[in-house]
Scaffold this motif. Structure first.
Motif, short mmCIF file in Angstrom:
data_model
loop_
_atom_site.label_atom_id
_atom_site.label_comp_id
_atom_site.label_asym_id
_atom_site.label_seq_id
_atom_site.Cartn_x
_atom_site.Cartn_y
_atom_site.Cartn_z
N GLY A 62 0.82 -1.20 0.02
CA GLY A 62 0.04 0.00 -0.16
C GLY A 62 0.85 1.25 -0.02
N VAL A 63 2.08 1.27 0.32
CA VAL A 63 2.90 2.37 0.40
C VAL A 63 2.92 3.02 -0.83
CG1 VAL A 63 5.33 3.19 0.61
CG2 VAL A 63 4.29 1.47 2.21
N VAL A 64 3.21 2.30 -1.94
CA VAL A 64 3.16 2.79 -3.58
C VAL A 64 2.04 3.86 -3.71
CG1 VAL A 64 3.62 2.55 -6.03
CG2 VAL A 64 5.01 0.92 -4.21
N GLY A 65 0.71 2.87 -3.39
CA GLY A 65 -0.40 3.93 -3.90
C GLY A 65 -0.30 5.08 -2.90
N LEU A 66 -0.13 5.08 -1.62
CA LEU A 66 -0.21 6.32 -0.76
C LEU A 66 0.88 7.32 -1.29
CD1 LEU A 66 -0.12 4.64 2.69
CD2 LEU A 66 -2.17 5.61 1.56
N LEU A 67 1.85 7.01 -2.06
CA LEU A 67 2.97 7.84 -2.46
C LEU A 67 2.18 8.76 -3.62
CD1 LEU A 67 6.17 6.12 -2.34
CD2 LEU A 67 5.31 7.87 -0.82
N ALA A 68 1.56 7.77 -4.39
CA ALA A 68 0.95 8.40 -5.47
C ALA A 68 -0.27 9.34 -5.13
CB ALA A 68 0.08 7.27 -6.59
N VAL A 69 -0.88 9.05 -3.89
CA VAL A 69 -1.99 10.02 -3.62
C VAL A 69 -1.24 11.25 -2.86
CG1 VAL A 69 -3.58 10.07 -1.57
CG2 VAL A 69 -3.65 8.15 -2.75
N CYS A 70 -0.11 11.10 -2.47
CA CYS A 70 0.62 12.26 -1.77
C CYS A 70 1.03 13.33 -2.99
CB CYS A 70 1.84 12.10 -1.13
SG CYS A 70 1.50 11.30 0.43
N VAL A 71 1.29 12.71 -4.10
CA VAL A 71 1.77 13.53 -5.34
C VAL A 71 0.57 14.25 -5.82
CG1 VAL A 71 2.88 13.47 -7.51
CG2 VAL A 71 3.77 12.01 -5.93
N VAL A 72 -0.51 13.46 -6.01
CA VAL A 72 -1.68 14.14 -6.64
C VAL A 72 -2.28 15.06 -5.75
CG1 VAL A 72 -4.11 13.80 -7.14
CG2 VAL A 72 -2.41 11.92 -7.79
N THR A 103 5.14 1.37 6.99
CA THR A 103 6.61 1.26 6.86
C THR A 103 7.12 0.93 8.03
OG1 THR A 103 6.84 3.00 5.04
CG2 THR A 103 8.72 2.22 5.97
N LEU A 104 6.57 1.60 9.09
CA LEU A 104 7.34 1.28 10.44
C LEU A 104 6.86 -0.08 11.06
CD1 LEU A 104 8.81 2.43 13.07
CD2 LEU A 104 6.81 3.26 13.77
N LEU A 105 5.71 -0.47 10.70
CA LEU A 105 5.26 -1.98 11.11
C LEU A 105 5.96 -3.04 10.54
CD1 LEU A 105 1.15 -1.55 10.77
CD2 LEU A 105 2.81 -1.77 13.03
N VAL A 106 6.31 -2.82 9.18
CA VAL A 106 7.39 -3.63 8.66
C VAL A 106 8.64 -3.79 9.34
CG1 VAL A 106 8.40 -4.17 6.55
CG2 VAL A 106 6.13 -3.65 6.60
N ALA A 107 9.09 -2.69 9.69
CA ALA A 107 10.48 -2.51 10.30
C ALA A 107 10.53 -3.20 11.80
CB ALA A 107 10.94 -1.23 10.53
N VAL A 108 9.44 -3.07 12.37
CA VAL A 108 9.48 -3.65 13.90
C VAL A 108 8.67 -4.86 13.89
CG1 VAL A 108 9.19 -1.32 14.75
CG2 VAL A 108 7.07 -2.52 14.16
N ARG A 109 8.16 -5.41 12.87
CA ARG A 109 7.77 -6.86 12.73
C ARG A 109 8.34 -7.70 11.44
NH1 ARG A 109 1.27 -6.84 13.33
NH2 ARG A 109 1.86 -5.86 11.07
N PRO A 110 9.70 -7.71 11.72
CA PRO A 110 10.29 -8.82 10.57
C PRO A 110 9.95 -10.36 10.78
CG PRO A 110 11.95 -8.31 12.37
CD PRO A 110 10.66 -7.53 12.59
N VAL A 111 9.66 -10.60 11.65
CA VAL A 111 9.29 -12.15 11.65
C VAL A 111 8.04 -12.25 11.04
CG1 VAL A 111 8.77 -14.09 13.20
CG2 VAL A 111 10.73 -12.75 13.94
N THR A 112 7.19 -11.29 11.34
CA THR A 112 5.59 -11.46 10.74
C THR A 112 5.85 -11.16 9.22
OG1 THR A 112 4.71 -10.72 12.80
CG2 THR A 112 3.50 -10.63 10.74
#
Length: 205
Positions: A62-72, A103-112
């Motif tokens: 979902g990060v890529v889509g959110l970046l597109a929303v920020c640019v628009v 992004t932070l959730l991925v960084a703090v939960r690498p096992v998941t």
């Protein structure tokens, strides 16, 4: 009393060019980091590979889509009127903070992250037991997302002092006003027995 307090606030406000930089630069950096592995680990499942690396786009799609929303939203913030700027500012801030959280959730939960990636690879509904570690790329992505969120907030606050588009972007000339300020059209002229095209030709001559 208000003039001295308003002057420092205006100096702290970003202009449109700097606002674009503080949003687009971290957004482009975060977009590039989504192609790098954010988590690395292994699963005890015999069908899985020994080592699994999960890219940012796979771990947080979902990060890529959110970046597109920020640019628009940034485009609307820089070109729209007061109401459009307010809506675009809110959308941009919300999208940037959502990207930061993902992004932070991925960084703090690498096992998941690794377990979910293995489950998708094996087409399973339950994630197997796995080990995982966060890579340096993931923490760099967190920093980029934090910079994007901060830049979005600064741009949203600074947009309150921005002017709208110049009058040269307005399409066509405004119709003439009547005696009470109402707008007159060619139909009004014709209904009164006058030909508006004759007046236009007389003005040209």
């Amino acid at each position: 009393m208000t003039a001295p307090t308003e002057a420092p606030a205006r100096r702290r406000a970003l202009d449109k060019k700097r606002a674009a930089l503080v949003v687009l630069v971290p957004a482009a950096l975060l977009l590039g980091l989504t192609t790098r592995p954010w988590a690395s680990g292994a699963s005890g499942d015999v069908l899985a590979h020994a080592v699994t690396e999960v890219s940012g786009s796979a771990a947080a799609p979902g990060v890529v889509g959110l970046l597109a929303v920020c640019v628009v939203a940034l485009l609307g913030l820089m070109t729209g009127g007061r109401v459009i700027r307010a809506v675009a500012a809110a959308v941009m801030v919300l999208a940037s903070f959502a990207a930061l959280v993902m992004t932070l959730l991925v960084a703090v939960r690498p096992v998941t992250t690794v377990a979910d990636a293995v489950a998708r690879e094996l087409a399973r509904t339950t994630a197997p037991a796995a080990t995982g570690a966060t890579t340096l790329w993931a923490w760099l992505a967190v920093v980029a997302a934090a910079l994007l969120a901060a830049g979005s907030v600064l741009s949203a606050l600074s947009s309150r002092s921005w002017a709208g588009l110049s009058s040269r972007y307005e399409r066509g000339d405004k119709p003439a006003s009547g005696p009470r300020g109402e707008v007159r059209t060619a139909w009004d002229e014709l209904s009164e027995g006058r030909d508006p095209t004759l007046d236009k030709h007389s003005d040209d001559t």
